[in-house]
Motif scaffolding. Structure first.
Motif, PDB file in Angstrom:
ATOM      1  N   LEU A 207    -101.758 -54.185  78.107  1.00 52.45           N
ATOM      2  CA  LEU A 207    -101.355 -52.867  77.647  1.00 52.45           C
ATOM      3  C   LEU A 207    -100.155 -52.395  78.458  1.00 52.45           C
ATOM      4  O   LEU A 207     -99.687 -53.086  79.362  1.00 52.45           O
ATOM      5  N   GLU A 208     -99.654 -51.224  78.137  1.00 46.03           N
ATOM      6  CA  GLU A 208     -98.557 -50.642  78.899  1.00 46.03           C
ATOM      7  C   GLU A 208     -99.094 -49.529  79.783  1.00 46.03           C
ATOM      8  O   GLU A 208    -100.059 -48.854  79.424  1.00 46.03           O
ATOM      9  N   PRO A 209     -98.474 -49.325  80.953  1.00 45.87           N
ATOM     10  CA  PRO A 209     -98.929 -48.255  81.837  1.00 45.87           C
ATOM     11  C   PRO A 209     -98.447 -46.893  81.365  1.00 45.87           C
ATOM     12  O   PRO A 209     -97.441 -46.785  80.657  1.00 45.87           O
ATOM     13  N   ILE A 210     -99.168 -45.865  81.768  1.00 48.84           N
ATOM     14  CA  ILE A 210     -98.681 -44.503  81.560  1.00 48.84           C
ATOM     15  C   ILE A 210     -97.440 -44.298  82.427  1.00 48.84           C
ATOM     16  O   ILE A 210     -97.430 -44.668  83.607  1.00 48.84           O
ATOM     17  N   GLU A 211     -96.430 -43.722  81.874  1.00 46.11           N
ATOM     18  CA  GLU A 211     -95.179 -43.524  82.600  1.00 46.11           C
ATOM     19  C   GLU A 211     -95.404 -42.719  83.881  1.00 46.11           C
ATOM     20  O   GLU A 211     -96.121 -41.723  83.889  1.00 46.11           O
ATOM     21  N   GLY A 212     -94.824 -43.200  84.963  1.00 45.16           N
ATOM     22  CA  GLY A 212     -94.838 -42.466  86.212  1.00 45.16           C
ATOM     23  C   GLY A 212     -96.053 -42.658  87.086  1.00 45.16           C
ATOM     24  O   GLY A 212     -96.146 -42.047  88.155  1.00 45.16           O
ATOM     25  N   ILE A 213     -97.010 -43.500  86.695  1.00 43.49           N
ATOM     26  CA  ILE A 213     -98.210 -43.671  87.511  1.00 43.49           C
ATOM     27  C   ILE A 213     -97.872 -44.346  88.841  1.00 43.49           C
ATOM     28  O   ILE A 213     -96.847 -45.029  88.977  1.00 43.49           O
ATOM     29  N   ASP A 214     -98.758 -44.156  89.805  1.00 37.61           N
ATOM     30  CA  ASP A 214     -98.658 -44.789  91.117  1.00 37.61           C
ATOM     31  C   ASP A 214     -99.914 -45.637  91.300  1.00 37.61           C
ATOM     32  O   ASP A 214    -101.022 -45.106  91.385  1.00 37.61           O
ATOM     33  N   GLY A 232    -102.759 -59.771  91.207  1.00 33.96           N
ATOM     34  CA  GLY A 232    -101.311 -59.774  91.088  1.00 33.96           C
ATOM     35  C   GLY A 232    -100.772 -59.515  89.701  1.00 33.96           C
ATOM     36  O   GLY A 232     -99.555 -59.321  89.529  1.00 33.96           O
ATOM     37  N   LEU A 233    -101.642 -59.468  88.706  1.00 35.88           N
ATOM     38  CA  LEU A 233    -101.165 -59.397  87.323  1.00 35.88           C
ATOM     39  C   LEU A 233    -100.349 -58.147  87.023  1.00 35.88           C
ATOM     40  O   LEU A 233     -99.271 -58.223  86.435  1.00 35.88           O
ATOM     41  N   LEU A 234    -100.880 -56.979  87.392  1.00 34.39           N
ATOM     42  CA  LEU A 234    -100.211 -55.749  86.975  1.00 34.39           C
ATOM     43  C   LEU A 234     -98.882 -55.570  87.676  1.00 34.39           C
ATOM     44  O   LEU A 234     -97.923 -55.044  87.094  1.00 34.39           O
ATOM     45  N   GLY A 235     -98.800 -56.022  88.937  1.00 34.69           N
ATOM     46  CA  GLY A 235     -97.516 -55.961  89.619  1.00 34.69           C
ATOM     47  C   GLY A 235     -96.458 -56.785  88.909  1.00 34.69           C
ATOM     48  O   GLY A 235     -95.279 -56.411  88.864  1.00 34.69           O
ATOM     49  N   TRP A 238     -96.264 -55.099  84.844  1.00 33.81           N
ATOM     50  CA  TRP A 238     -95.860 -53.699  84.689  1.00 33.81           C
ATOM     51  C   TRP A 238     -94.594 -53.360  85.481  1.00 33.81           C
ATOM     52  O   TRP A 238     -94.159 -52.208  85.490  1.00 33.81           O
ATOM     53  N   SER A 239     -93.983 -54.341  86.111  1.00 30.28           N
ATOM     54  CA  SER A 239     -92.852 -54.055  87.001  1.00 30.28           C
ATOM     55  C   SER A 239     -91.612 -53.573  86.267  1.00 30.28           C
ATOM     56  O   SER A 239     -90.726 -52.967  86.872  1.00 30.28           O
ATOM     57  N   SER A 240     -91.535 -53.808  84.968  1.00 29.82           N
ATOM     58  CA  SER A 240     -90.353 -53.361  84.219  1.00 29.82           C
ATOM     59  C   SER A 240     -90.494 -51.938  83.689  1.00 29.82           C
ATOM     60  O   SER A 240     -89.564 -51.407  83.080  1.00 29.82           O
ATOM     61  N   PHE A 241     -91.643 -51.304  83.945  1.00 34.37           N
ATOM     62  CA  PHE A 241     -91.879 -49.945  83.466  1.00 34.37           C
ATOM     63  C   PHE A 241     -91.575 -48.928  84.568  1.00 34.37           C
ATOM     64  O   PHE A 241     -91.449 -49.275  85.745  1.00 34.37           O
ATOM     65  N   ASP A 242     -91.495 -47.668  84.172  1.00 31.45           N
ATOM     66  CA  ASP A 242     -91.206 -46.589  85.118  1.00 31.45           C
ATOM     67  C   ASP A 242     -92.484 -46.170  85.826  1.00 31.45           C
ATOM     68  O   ASP A 242     -93.088 -45.147  85.529  1.00 31.45           O
ATOM     69  N   VAL A 243     -92.915 -47.023  86.750  1.00 35.26           N
ATOM     70  CA  VAL A 243     -94.143 -46.786  87.508  1.00 35.26           C
ATOM     71  C   VAL A 243     -93.912 -47.223  88.945  1.00 35.26           C
ATOM     72  O   VAL A 243     -92.968 -47.956  89.256  1.00 35.26           O
TER      73      VAL A 243
END
Length: 276
Positions: A207-214, A232-235, A238-243
């Motif tokens: 899935l995609e992360p919610i924008e701006g999450i930490d 290590g998967l989400l790093g 999701w690294s190309s998103f604004d998170v």
């Protein structure tokens, strides 16, 4: 780096057999948690078994700090979505309480009575109910299956109400499972009942992360290789998103003792979770 094909998925997700004294941990957790609940109850700082749905497992315990809460920390327990309940983990609230945060521990209906997709919605309702009682920022933590559940809260589409999402300051997935598809290859799936559609729909890694999450994904360096991979998967994905993303391997910790830092206000795990 050499990649090895996994042929025995049951072994890949087995923890206790690879941890010295692994079978003793559950009883230890239960005793520590019961003692902590007793202490907090006597101090008038525990509101126990608050219902958020009709089922008897849809209850959360709310622990209160000595002074007005700075915010809310929610801890979601693991057990492969099919074992344990909130009563095993109460002592893990101590670190955040000592930092001045209220702490909620929601229970949920286990598989096979509920499917994982239903558990996701239950946990969202539990978080929302706790958030309705405590103002300020919300910090989410979960271990193993609970790590999946808290990262699912910050994936889109999120099951959380928008007003709750806007308050989430930090999420920490501890030894989390972020891609559910491999679990379809285990004997556990007789209980989990995952099919490919559900695994895809409920895997944060797909899935995609919610924008701006930490988000921090935290794992013990001595854990099973599959948990290191899952961490290590989400790093990566999701690294190309604004998170904001980080991944930590805590030296020497295994799947059962990696959560112990939550009980210590000055442990790096608590300081990361609460950004202190």
């Amino acid at each position: 780096m050499t990649l090895h094909r996994i042929s025995d998925w049951d072994d890949a997700y087995t923890n206790s057999a690879y941890i010295p004294g692994g079978s003793l941990y559950a009883d230890r957790w239960k005793k520590l948690a019961a003692d902590f609940r007793d202490e907090m109850g006597k101090a008038g700082r525990l509101q126990a078994d608050i219902p958020y749905r009709a089922h008897h497992r849809n209850r959360f315990d709310l622990f209160l700090p000595a002074d007005a809460p700075k915010g809310l920390m929610v801890f979601v327990h693991g057990g492969y979505w099919m074992s344990f309940d909130k009563s095993y983990w109460s002592h893990l609230a101590k670190g955040s309480l000592d930092q001045g945060y209220a702490v909620a521990l929601p229970g949920y209906v286990l598989c096979p009575e509920a499917r994982i997709s239903e558990i996701v919605r239950q946990v969202a309702d539990g978080i929302a109910a706790a958030a309705g009682r405590i103002s300020g920022p919300i910090h989410l933590a979960g271990h193993s299956a609970g790590g999946h559940l808290v990262t699912r809260m910050v994936s889109t589409p999120t099951p959380l109400p928008g007003e709750v999402v806007s308050r989430i300051a930090k999420t920490v997935s501890i030894s989390g499972l972020h891609d559910l598809r491999p679990l379809m290859n285990t004997k556990m799936n007789d209980t989990l009942r995952l099919d490919l559609a559900e695994a895809r729909a409920e895997s944060p890694a797909l899935l995609e992360p919610i924008e701006g999450i930490d988000l921090t994904c935290w794992v013990g360096s001595a854990e099973r290789p599959e948990f290191l991979r899952q961490n290590g998967l989400l790093g990566n994905l999701w690294s190309s998103f604004d998170v904001r993303l980080s991944s930590i391997e805590e030296l020497g910790r295994h799947h059962f003792d990696v959560i112990e830092g939550l009980a210590d206000a000055n442990h790096p795990l608590v300081r990361t979770l609460l950004a202190v």
